[in-house]
Design a protein around this motif. Structure first.
Motif, short mmCIF file in Angstrom:
data_model
loop_
_atom_site.label_atom_id
_atom_site.label_comp_id
_atom_site.label_asym_id
_atom_site.label_seq_id
_atom_site.Cartn_x
_atom_site.Cartn_y
_atom_site.Cartn_z
N SER A 88 2.75 2.54 -7.94
CA SER A 88 3.80 2.04 -7.04
C SER A 88 5.18 2.07 -7.67
N THR A 107 2.86 -0.03 -2.88
CA THR A 107 3.70 1.16 -2.83
C THR A 107 4.62 1.11 -1.61
N GLU A 150 -1.94 0.63 -1.97
CA GLU A 150 -0.99 1.28 -1.06
C GLU A 150 0.00 0.29 -0.45
N GLU A 192 -4.66 2.83 -6.82
CA GLU A 192 -3.38 2.48 -6.22
C GLU A 192 -3.56 1.45 -5.11
#
Length: 460
Positions: A83, A227, A224, A222
Motif C-alpha cells: 500500500s 491501498t 486492498e 496486500e
C-alpha cells in the motif's frame, strides 16, 4: 488491554492477518503500523479546525531477543508495503540526532519536490531500531529536543547554516524507535520528559508472542482496503473530525486521563500529558484507513485501548527505574561488625586481627573512632614489649569504657601550665609566647613590583 480491544478497521485487519507469520507481539505490530501509515498520510490528512497532523509516534520497549521489536517492525512493514511501499523506501531515515540535521532532512525533501507536478512534499519517517545511540549523541545538541517537539506539533522549524536559512513551515514527520528497558532508564531523562519531549511518544512494552519453526515461510498479502485508503488520502486534502457522540466520549476519556494523572507521581504523569490528543491521533489514523473523515465512538474506544496500554507501559517502566535507583542495600553498621569480630575471638582481639577481619570496611583510625563511641567495647594499650600494640575487648559488667582523652591543638590553654593563682590576678602561662617572625620575603616582593611596573611604563 488486549489487542482485540485495539483492533479496528482495515489497519487492525492487516495486523491480525500478519500475526500467523511473525513471532512479534501483536500490540507491537499495531504500534509500528500506526507510525508507518500515519507518516504516509502526513500533509494529506489533518484535524479539522486545528490543522494539526495525525502522526502517531511510537516506541517499542523490550529486551533484546525477547521483545521481538525488530520482528514487529518487519511484520508491519511487510503488511503495509503493497500500500505505501514507495513512501517507505524513499522517505525513511535513521541516525538523526541533532536539531540541524532534522531540519535539513525535511527541508531538502521539500526543496527536491518543489518543481514536481504534485508540488512540495516534505513527508519523512525516522525509524531508529537502535535508538540508544542517537539518544546518546543527542545529549550534545541543545536544539534537538526542541525541534522534535515542534515537528510533532506541526509547528515551524528552522536552521541557519553558512550558506542558507532553512525553514520548514509545516513539518510532516513520522517517528518509530526501538529501545530496551535498561536503555530507556539510562537515556530518557526526567528533565526531557518534564519538558514535553517524550510525552509525544507512545511507549509500548513488547515481548515475543510465540516461536515459529525454522521451516516456516512468512507470507504477507496486500490489504486492498489500505491501498485504496492511501490513494483516497492522496487524491485531495482530508480533514478529520469527531462525531458528536465521539466528541462526548472523548470528553469522558479526557476526564479519566486527568484523574489518573492527578493520582500519579509527576515522574510518571509527565509522560501522559498528551494522552488525550494521542487518542484523537490514533483514532483519526484508524478512521482514515476506512476512507472516512468522521471519527466514530468505536474508533475512539479502540484508540483509547491502545493509548491506555501505553500509559500502563510507562507506569511500569518508570516505576521499575525508580525502584532500581532508590533501592539501597541494607549495610550493617560498623559497630555491629566490631562486636561480631570480638565475639568470634572470645571477646578480645588485637588491632591487627580486628583490621584483618573487618577488611575494607574501615582502617585503624576509623576503628579507633568507632570504638570510642561504643559503650560496650574499649581499647586497651599494650603494657610494653610483651604486649605491644592496642587491643580491643568487651567492657566487663560493672565497668565502663574509659573516656577518650581529648587532644587539644598546639598552643591552646590545655597545653599550658599555669602557676598558682593570686587573689585579684589572672593566671599567666609560664611559657613565653612564641615570637612572630616578620615576613621578609613578602616585603622584597613588594619592593620589586613597583620597579617592574616602572620599567614597563618606560617601554610603553
Amino acid at each position: 488491554m488486549s489487542f482485540e480491544a485495539m483492533k479496528y478497521g482495515p489497519l487492525g485487519d492487516a495486523v491480525e492477518a500478519a500475526m500467523p507469520h511473525t513471532e512479534a507481539d501483536p500490540v507491537g505490530v499495531l504500534a509500528a503500523a500506526l507510525s508507518l501509515f500515519s507518516a504516509a498520510l502526513g500533509g494529506k490528512v489533518s484535524m479539522t479546525g486545528t490543522g494539526r497532523p495525525i502522526a502517531v509516534w511510537t516506541t517499542l520497549v523490550g529486551r533484546s531477543a525477547l521483545g521481538g521489536k525488530g520482528a514487529a517492525l518487519r511484520a508491519a512493514g511487510a503488511a503495509l508495503a503493497p500500500s505505501i511501499g514507495s513512501f517507505l523506501d524513499l522517505r525513511t531515515r535513521s541516525g538523526v540526532s541533532s536539531g540541524p540535521s532534522l531540519v535539513n532532512m525535511l527541508y531538502e525533501w521539500e526543496q527536491d519536490t518543489l518543481a514536481t507536478e504534485q508540488g512540495a512534499d516534505g513527508r519523512g519517517l525516522i525509524v531508529e531500531q537502535e535508538w540508544a545511540g542517537p539518544l546518546r549523541r543527542a545529549r550534545s545538541c541543545k536544539t534537538f529536543s526542541q525541534e522534535l517537539r515542534k515537528a510533532w506539533d506541526g509547528e515551524r522549524i528552522s536552521n541557519r547554516t553558512k550558506v542558507a536559512y532553512e525553514v520548514v513551515e509545516k513539518p510532516l514527520l513520522g517517528f518509530h524507535s526501538h529501545i530496551t528497558p535498561g536503555e530507556w532508564n539510562k537515556y530518557l531523562s526526567a528533565s526531557d520528559a518534564l519538558g514535553g519531549t517524550y510525552n509525544r511518544l507512545l511507549p509500548v512494552l513488547v515481548k515475543l508472542s510465540k516461536t515459529l519453526p525454522y521451516s516456516h515461510v512468512p507470507r504477507f498479502e496486500e490489504n486492498e482496503e489500505l491501498t485504496a485508503a492511501y490513494q483516497w488520502a492522496c487524491a485531495k486534502p482530508r480533514r478529520m473530525q469527531l462525531t458528536q457522540d465521539a466528541g462526548e466520549r472523548w470528553d469522558e476519556l479526557r476526564a479519566l486521563i486527568i484523574e489518573r494523572m492527578e493520582r500519579t507521581p509527576e515522574s510518571i504523569s509527565c509522560y501522559m500529558e498528551r494522552s488525550a490528543e494521542q487518542v484523537i491521533r490514533v483514532a483519526a489514523t484508524l478512521t482514515a484507513a476506512q476512507k472516512k473523515t468522521k471519527v466514530s465512538v468505536a474508533a475512539i474506544d479502540a484508540a483509547w485501548a491502545f493509548v491506555q496500554y501505553s500509559m500502563t507501559s510507562v507506569e511500569k517502566l518508570v516505576s521499575e527505574a525508580e525502584s532500581a535507583t532508590t533501592s539501597v542495600k541494607n549495610v550493617k553498621p560498623l559497630p555491629d561488625f566490631i562486636r561480631e569480630v570480638l565475639t568470634r575471638y572470645g571477646g578480645e582481639a588485637s588491632s591487627t586481627l580486628m583490621l584483618r577481619a573487618l577488611g575494607t570496611r574501615t582502617n585503624a583510625a576509623g576503628l579507633k573512632a568507632a570504638v570510642g563511641e561504643m559503650d560496650d567495647v574499649e581499647a586497651v594499650k599494650g603494657d610494653g614489649a610483651r604486649n605491644p600494640g592496642t587491643k580491643y575487648r568487651f567492657v566487663s559488667e560493672g565497668e565502663t569504657a574509659p573516656a577518650a582523652e581529648a587532644v587539644a591543638p598546639a598552643g591552646s590553654p590545655a597545653d599550658t601550665v599555669t602557676g598558682p593563682s593570686r587573689p585579684g590576678r589572672r593566671s599567666v602561662p609560664d611559657t613565653p609566647e612564641p615570637k612572630v617572625r616578620k615576613a621578609v620575603p613578602s616585603q622584597r616582593k613588594a619592593t620589586r613590583a613597583p620597579r617592574r611596573v616602572r620599567a614597563m611604563s618606560e617601554l610603553i
